[in-house]
Design a protein around this motif. Structure first.
Motif, PDB file in Angstrom:
ATOM      1  N   GLU A  39       0.701  -1.153  -0.083  1.00 16.54           N
ATOM      2  CA  GLU A  39       0.060  -0.060   0.008  1.00 16.54           C
ATOM      3  C   GLU A  39       0.811   1.415  -0.002  1.00 16.54           C
ATOM      4  N   ARG A  40       2.262   1.142   0.890  1.00 12.30           N
ATOM      5  CA  ARG A  40       2.719   2.590   1.098  1.00 12.30           C
ATOM      6  C   ARG A  40       3.514   2.613  -0.519  1.00 12.30           C
ATOM      7  N   ALA A  41       4.104   1.641  -1.262  1.00 14.38           N
ATOM      8  CA  ALA A  41       4.626   1.395  -2.538  1.00 14.38           C
ATOM      9  C   ALA A  41       3.505   2.175  -3.471  1.00 14.38           C
ATOM     10  N   HIS A  42       2.422   1.782  -3.324  1.00 11.53           N
ATOM     11  CA  HIS A  42       1.262   2.194  -4.225  1.00 11.53           C
ATOM     12  C   HIS A  42       1.102   3.947  -3.924  1.00 11.53           C
ATOM     13  N   ILE A  43       1.192   4.221  -2.693  1.00 16.73           N
ATOM     14  CA  ILE A  43       0.966   5.890  -2.750  1.00 16.73           C
ATOM     15  C   ILE A  43       2.216   6.282  -3.089  1.00 16.73           C
ATOM     16  N   LEU A  44       3.480   5.932  -3.063  1.00 18.51           N
ATOM     17  CA  LEU A  44       4.504   6.555  -3.479  1.00 18.51           C
ATOM     18  C   LEU A  44       4.700   6.533  -5.129  1.00 18.51           C
ATOM     19  N   GLY A  45       4.252   5.378  -5.597  1.00  8.26           N
ATOM     20  CA  GLY A  45       4.267   5.392  -7.233  1.00  8.26           C
ATOM     21  C   GLY A  45       2.934   5.850  -7.810  1.00  8.26           C
ATOM     22  N   GLN A  46       2.025   6.422  -7.209  1.00  8.25           N
ATOM     23  CA  GLN A  46       0.631   6.418  -7.774  1.00  8.25           C
ATOM     24  C   GLN A  46       0.968   7.669  -8.810  1.00  8.25           C
ATOM     25  N   ARG A  47       1.759   8.551  -8.824  1.00  8.11           N
ATOM     26  CA  ARG A  47       1.727   9.660  -9.856  1.00  8.11           C
ATOM     27  C   ARG A  47       2.530   9.299 -11.246  1.00  8.11           C
ATOM     28  N   TYR A  48       3.332   7.982 -11.091  1.00  9.60           N
ATOM     29  CA  TYR A  48       4.165   7.563 -12.035  1.00  9.60           C
ATOM     30  C   TYR A  48       3.380   6.334 -12.714  1.00  9.60           C
ATOM     31  N   PRO A  49       3.117   6.261 -13.999  1.00  8.29           N
ATOM     32  CA  PRO A  49       2.232   5.050 -14.528  1.00  8.29           C
ATOM     33  C   PRO A  49       3.086   3.668 -14.363  1.00  8.29           C
ATOM     34  N   PHE A  50       4.417   3.801 -14.731  1.00  7.32           N
ATOM     35  CA  PHE A  50       5.178   2.503 -14.600  1.00  7.32           C
ATOM     36  C   PHE A  50       5.105   1.935 -13.167  1.00  7.32           C
ATOM     37  N   THR A  51       5.609   2.613 -12.430  1.00  9.94           N
ATOM     38  CA  THR A  51       5.699   2.189 -10.888  1.00  9.94           C
ATOM     39  C   THR A  51       4.319   1.717 -10.238  1.00  9.94           C
ATOM     40  N   HIS A  52       3.334   2.601 -10.611  1.00 10.40           N
ATOM     41  CA  HIS A  52       1.874   2.568 -10.145  1.00 10.40           C
ATOM     42  C   HIS A  52       1.295   1.095 -10.813  1.00 10.40           C
ATOM     43  N   ASN A  53       1.562   0.844 -12.103  1.00 10.65           N
ATOM     44  CA  ASN A  53       0.976  -0.305 -12.739  1.00 10.65           C
ATOM     45  C   ASN A  53       1.983  -1.483 -11.938  1.00 10.65           C
ATOM     46  N   TYR A  54       3.196  -1.400 -11.783  1.00  4.59           N
ATOM     47  CA  TYR A  54       4.046  -2.534 -11.227  1.00  4.59           C
ATOM     48  C   TYR A  54       3.446  -3.056  -9.793  1.00  4.59           C
ATOM     49  N   VAL A  55       3.066  -2.011  -8.954  1.00  2.00           N
ATOM     50  CA  VAL A  55       2.451  -2.053  -7.712  1.00  2.00           C
ATOM     51  C   VAL A  55       1.164  -3.092  -7.652  1.00  2.00           C
ATOM     52  N   HIS A  56       0.318  -2.513  -8.744  1.00  2.59           N
ATOM     53  CA  HIS A  56      -0.920  -3.243  -9.012  1.00  2.59           C
ATOM     54  C   HIS A  56      -0.822  -4.901  -9.493  1.00  2.59           C
ATOM     55  N   TRP A  57       0.365  -4.785 -10.214  1.00  2.00           N
ATOM     56  CA  TRP A  57       0.623  -6.287 -10.588  1.00  2.00           C
ATOM     57  C   TRP A  57       1.226  -7.074  -9.235  1.00  2.00           C
ATOM     58  N   LYS A  58       2.104  -6.381  -8.467  1.00  2.00           N
ATOM     59  CA  LYS A  58       2.286  -7.286  -7.139  1.00  2.00           C
ATOM     60  C   LYS A  58       1.208  -7.500  -6.343  1.00  2.00           C
ATOM     61  N   MET A  59       0.203  -6.592  -6.345  1.00  2.00           N
ATOM     62  CA  MET A  59      -1.049  -6.900  -5.759  1.00  2.00           C
ATOM     63  C   MET A  59      -1.956  -7.788  -6.053  1.00  2.00           C
ATOM     64  N   LEU A  60      -1.779  -7.851  -7.551  1.00  2.00           N
ATOM     65  CA  LEU A  60      -2.604  -8.997  -8.275  1.00  2.00           C
ATOM     66  C   LEU A  60      -2.020 -10.493  -7.596  1.00  2.00           C
ATOM     67  N   GLN A  61      -0.737 -10.376  -7.924  1.00  2.00           N
ATOM     68  CA  GLN A  61       0.063 -11.695  -7.425  1.00  2.00           C
ATOM     69  C   GLN A  61      -0.119 -12.090  -5.913  1.00  2.00           C
ATOM     70  N   PHE A  62      -0.153 -11.116  -5.187  1.00  2.00           N
ATOM     71  CA  PHE A  62      -0.397 -11.208  -3.873  1.00  2.00           C
ATOM     72  C   PHE A  62      -1.901 -11.626  -3.699  1.00  2.00           C
ATOM     73  N   GLY A  63      -2.825 -11.266  -4.415  1.00  2.00           N
ATOM     74  CA  GLY A  63      -4.278 -11.587  -4.292  1.00  2.00           C
ATOM     75  C   GLY A  63      -4.256 -13.290  -4.852  1.00  2.00           C
ATOM     76  N   PHE A  64      -3.659 -13.449  -5.685  1.00  2.00           N
ATOM     77  CA  PHE A  64      -3.389 -15.060  -5.944  1.00  2.00           C
ATOM     78  C   PHE A  64      -2.869 -15.934  -4.958  1.00  2.00           C
ATOM     79  N   ARG A  65      -1.822 -15.380  -4.186  1.00  2.00           N
ATOM     80  CA  ARG A  65      -1.105 -16.088  -3.298  1.00  2.00           C
ATOM     81  C   ARG A  65      -1.921 -16.437  -2.268  1.00  2.00           C
ATOM     82  N   ILE A  66      -2.723 -15.377  -1.617  1.00  2.00           N
ATOM     83  CA  ILE A  66      -3.492 -15.567  -0.480  1.00  2.00           C
ATOM     84  C   ILE A  66      -4.902 -16.097  -1.061  1.00  2.00           C
TER      85      ILE A  66
END
Length: 83
Positions: A39-66
């Motif tokens: 969540e904190r990485a998401h906030i830090l990267g929110q204004r930058y499309p590449f970092t923002h989407n990367y965190v959403h990718w990690k969140m998707l992977q996390f969702g699958f893992r749990i």
């Protein structure tokens, strides 16, 4: 309006630390803490499309893992439309 594609150099270490801390917490089985770092990485990267989407990718992977259908279904549209 300026389109910021790259995260500023001064901000990037904080973003990378959050991702590193996410991985460490996840590997140690501290799922709540791991998610908080994402969540904190998401906030830090929110204004930058590449970092923002990367965190959403990690969140998707996390969702699958749990095995959270809610998280997986919530992340897919965000990735498709750019966070």
């Amino acid at each position: 309006m300026k389109f910021n594609t790259n995260m500023p150099t001064k901000l990037r270490p904080y973003y990378e630390d959050e991702l590193k801390n996410y991985r460490t917490a996840y590997q140690n089985g501290h799922l709540q803490t791991a998610w908080q770092h994402l969540e904190r990485a998401h906030i830090l990267g929110q204004r930058y499309p590449f970092t923002h989407n990367y965190v959403h990718w990690k969140m998707l992977q996390f969702g699958f893992r749990i095995k959270s259908a809610k998280e997986v279904l919530g992340q897919i549209p965000r990735l498709l439309i750019g966070g």
